[in-house]
Design a protein around this motif. Structure first.
Motif, short mmCIF file in Angstrom:
data_model
loop_
_atom_site.label_atom_id
_atom_site.label_comp_id
_atom_site.label_asym_id
_atom_site.label_seq_id
_atom_site.Cartn_x
_atom_site.Cartn_y
_atom_site.Cartn_z
N GLY A 122 56.61 74.70 87.96
CA GLY A 122 57.54 75.76 87.09
C GLY A 122 57.53 75.44 85.56
N LEU A 123 57.91 76.38 84.79
CA LEU A 123 57.90 76.44 83.64
C LEU A 123 58.81 75.16 82.95
CD1 LEU A 123 57.46 77.35 80.64
CD2 LEU A 123 59.42 79.03 80.94
N ASP A 124 60.09 74.90 83.84
CA ASP A 124 60.82 73.60 83.16
C ASP A 124 60.04 72.21 83.18
OD1 ASP A 124 63.15 75.24 83.13
OD2 ASP A 124 63.97 74.88 84.96
N ASP A 125 59.18 72.42 84.48
CA ASP A 125 58.25 71.22 84.35
C ASP A 125 57.33 71.16 83.01
OD1 ASP A 125 57.15 68.73 86.05
OD2 ASP A 125 55.36 69.78 85.64
N ASP A 126 56.54 72.31 82.81
CA ASP A 126 56.03 72.24 81.72
C ASP A 126 56.58 71.95 80.47
OD1 ASP A 126 53.93 73.63 83.52
OD2 ASP A 126 54.25 75.54 82.57
N VAL A 127 57.92 72.33 80.24
CA VAL A 127 58.70 71.84 79.16
C VAL A 127 58.84 70.56 79.00
CG1 VAL A 127 60.86 72.36 77.95
CG2 VAL A 127 59.50 74.33 78.80
N GLU A 128 59.16 69.88 80.06
CA GLU A 128 59.40 68.42 80.16
C GLU A 128 58.12 67.85 79.79
OE1 GLU A 128 60.74 65.09 83.40
OE2 GLU A 128 61.22 67.23 83.79
N ARG A 129 57.02 68.08 80.31
CA ARG A 129 55.69 67.45 80.03
C ARG A 129 55.46 67.41 78.57
NH1 ARG A 129 52.44 65.91 83.77
NH2 ARG A 129 50.70 66.94 82.59
N ILE A 130 55.71 68.70 77.95
CA ILE A 130 55.30 68.73 76.59
C ILE A 130 56.31 68.04 75.55
CG2 ILE A 130 55.41 70.57 74.58
CD1 ILE A 130 54.46 72.65 76.64
N GLU A 131 57.63 67.98 75.92
CA GLU A 131 58.72 67.14 75.14
C GLU A 131 58.40 65.90 75.40
OE1 GLU A 131 62.52 69.01 76.46
OE2 GLU A 131 62.35 70.45 74.84
N VAL A 132 58.10 65.32 76.57
CA VAL A 132 57.97 63.86 76.86
C VAL A 132 56.62 63.38 75.72
CG1 VAL A 132 56.75 62.11 78.35
CG2 VAL A 132 58.71 63.57 78.93
N GLY A 133 55.52 64.51 75.76
CA GLY A 133 54.45 64.29 75.06
C GLY A 133 54.69 64.07 73.49
N VAL A 161 52.03 88.78 83.31
CA VAL A 161 53.19 88.68 82.91
C VAL A 161 53.57 87.07 82.89
CG1 VAL A 161 55.56 89.29 83.99
CG2 VAL A 161 53.73 90.82 84.14
N GLU A 162 53.23 86.42 83.74
CA GLU A 162 53.67 84.87 83.45
C GLU A 162 52.95 84.23 82.36
OE1 GLU A 162 55.85 81.65 85.09
OE2 GLU A 162 55.98 83.59 85.28
N ALA A 163 51.78 84.51 82.16
CA ALA A 163 50.91 84.18 80.77
C ALA A 163 51.82 84.48 79.63
CB ALA A 163 49.69 84.58 80.98
N LEU A 164 52.38 85.58 79.55
CA LEU A 164 53.13 85.94 78.52
C LEU A 164 54.47 85.13 78.46
CD1 LEU A 164 53.44 87.56 75.82
CD2 LEU A 164 54.20 89.45 77.25
N ARG A 165 55.26 85.16 79.19
CA ARG A 165 56.49 84.52 79.59
C ARG A 165 56.31 82.83 79.18
NH1 ARG A 165 60.37 81.97 83.34
NH2 ARG A 165 58.59 81.38 84.71
N ARG A 166 55.58 82.21 79.74
CA ARG A 166 55.27 80.82 79.40
C ARG A 166 54.74 80.53 78.00
NH1 ARG A 166 54.27 77.13 84.62
NH2 ARG A 166 54.95 78.46 86.14
N GLY A 167 53.85 81.54 77.57
CA GLY A 167 53.19 81.51 76.31
C GLY A 167 54.23 81.50 75.07
N ARG A 168 55.28 82.37 75.35
CA ARG A 168 56.41 82.35 74.34
C ARG A 168 57.03 80.97 74.19
NH1 ARG A 168 57.78 88.13 76.38
NH2 ARG A 168 56.98 89.43 74.52
N VAL A 169 56.99 80.31 75.28
CA VAL A 169 57.69 79.11 75.15
C VAL A 169 56.84 78.04 74.85
CG1 VAL A 169 58.85 77.38 76.73
CG2 VAL A 169 59.28 79.56 77.26
N TYR A 170 55.67 77.90 75.02
CA TYR A 170 54.91 76.96 74.35
C TYR A 170 54.65 76.98 73.20
CZ TYR A 170 52.89 77.00 79.21
OH TYR A 170 53.10 77.00 80.49
N GLN A 171 54.86 78.29 72.42
CA GLN A 171 54.80 78.69 71.25
C GLN A 171 55.72 78.20 70.45
OE1 GLN A 171 53.25 82.83 69.91
NE2 GLN A 171 55.46 83.00 69.30
#
Length: 390
Positions: free
Chosen positions: A209-220, A241-251
């Motif tokens: 999920g997106l929460d796991d993505d955020v955690e991995r990026i923040e740990v990095g 739809v999901e690509a845009l949703r997550r892309g905004r967070v990565y940005q």
């Protein structure tokens, strides 16, 4: 100090004459290079520690095909096409090389790679112009340029028209790994990467999920520090739809680029993302020639194009893909890396990164270009002997 006499002069001349004759014949052969045959070896690599991305599991079946193109001048061109998974893939490529491509190559002048590409296209198009057919054509082009570089006594990047002799690199170290919920393995690989001298690395996202993505990026980010660039790679995991949703967070998290969020054929979807998001959209590892890249860029579907050495067609096609991207004012980075990639990237003005991850000599986050004549694409005889299968 010896004195040159008539006797010693004649003796030295007698020795020099055959050597001069041999050198003259070698020089003449180089002027009339002809392909005389090919040899291939099928390799299977042992199982390795699991690594994964959003949709792939690596570490089990893998292998590759070694190609040697022989010439009448005694110059051999090398190429290697590797597969991180799919056990049967290398054997299919070997069959295409031996049964379909060899008859087209023998007798040709390797100094005509564009002609050979055209001949191979006509010979192979009925069975498909993408997939493993293109894997085979790409490894041939690498081997042809290896011959030309060796014949000229130059690394290929200088033959192509060098723009640099080093290249910024980033490490593909942010894999998913088994039993790493606390991210200890992940953090250790980042630390090792920084110790080698990398100034950028990539993190896999999209498996959970997106929460796991955020955690991995923040740990990095916390492990590496604010001055290190982080890219994210979703490996085709999302719909639009999901690509845009997550892309905004990565940005918002400050990632440098957002790689392959959609399947490669969805050029319209990539265009939608590129229009809405400010983060760089990077893609292209699963595109097979300049025509596919042209369609992607006409639709404004990428900010960074990423040719892959196995799919994109070899140096001949890479240079054309790069020129198309440059014409659109876009950047280029390799998918995968090594000496063969470096020989191409160092001749591309709009190249910004080579993907890597291995232990190599870096200077200020940059890898140095190979200086050996050719593509530096030889495969160690010991490696072949250790992994060759019948």
């Amino acid at each position: 100090m010896s004195t040159l006499t008539r006797r010693t002069f004649l003796a030295s001349a007698a020795v020099a004459a055959p050597l001069h004759s041999a050198l003259t014949k070698a020089a003449e052969a180089r002027k009339e290079l002809k392909i005389t045959g090919i040899q291939t070896d099928l390799l299977r690599l042992p199982s390795a520690e699991f690594t994964g991305d959003a949709i792939h599991d690596f570490g089990a079946a893998s292998g590759g095909v070694v190609l040697r193109i022989q010439t009448n001048a005694g110059i051999t061109g090398w190429g290697y096409s590797n597969f991180g998974m799919i056990e049967g893939g290398p054997r299919v490529v070997q069959t295409i090389l031996e049964a379909e491509i060899k008859p087209v190559l023998v007798g040709q002048d390797p100094a005509f790679p564009k002609k050979i590409r055209s001949d191979l296209w006509r010979a192979l198009e009925y069975q498909g112009v993408q997939g493993v057919t293109q894997f085979a054509m790409s490894v041939v082009d690498i081997a042809l340029w290896d011959i030309l570089g060796k014949a000229a006594g130059l690394p290929v990047y200088k033959m192509l028209g060098a723009v640099r002799d080093r290249m910024p690199v980033y490490a593909m170290c942010g894999w998913y790994r088994s039993n790493d919920r606390d991210h200890s393995q992940y953090k250790r690989t980042i630390d090792e990467t920084l110790e080698i001298g990398y100034r950028a690395f990539k993190v896999k996202v999209g498996r959970l999920g997106l929460d796991d993505d955020v955690e991995r990026i923040e740990v990095g980010r916390k492990t590496a520090g604010k001055d290190i660039r982080i890219m994210v790679d979703a490996n085709q995991a999302y719909n639009r739809v999901e690509a845009l949703r997550r892309g905004r967070v990565y940005q918002e998290l400050g990632c440098f680029w957002y790689e392959e969020p959609l399947p490669p054929w969805d050029h319209e979807g990539y265009a939608e993302l590129a229009q809405v998001l400010e983060i760089r959209i990077a893609t292209g590892e699963n595109e097979y020639n300049k025509h596919a890249f042209m369609d992607l860029l006409i639709r404004k579907g990428a900010d960074v194009v990423q040719p892959d050495n196995r799919r994109a067609g070899g140096p001949t096609e890479w240079i054309e893909i790069a020129a198309i991207a440059d014409g659109f004012g876009l950047e280029l980075a390799s998918h995968g890396g090594g000496p063969t990639d470096m020989n191409i990237l160092c001749a591309i003005p709009n190249a910004i990164y080579m993907e890597s991850g291995g232990k190599q000599k870096l200077v200020d986050g940059e890898a140095l270009a190979p200086e050996a004549p050719g593509m530096s694409s030889e495969v160690s005889p010991d490696f072949i002997a250790a992994h060759k299968i019948s």
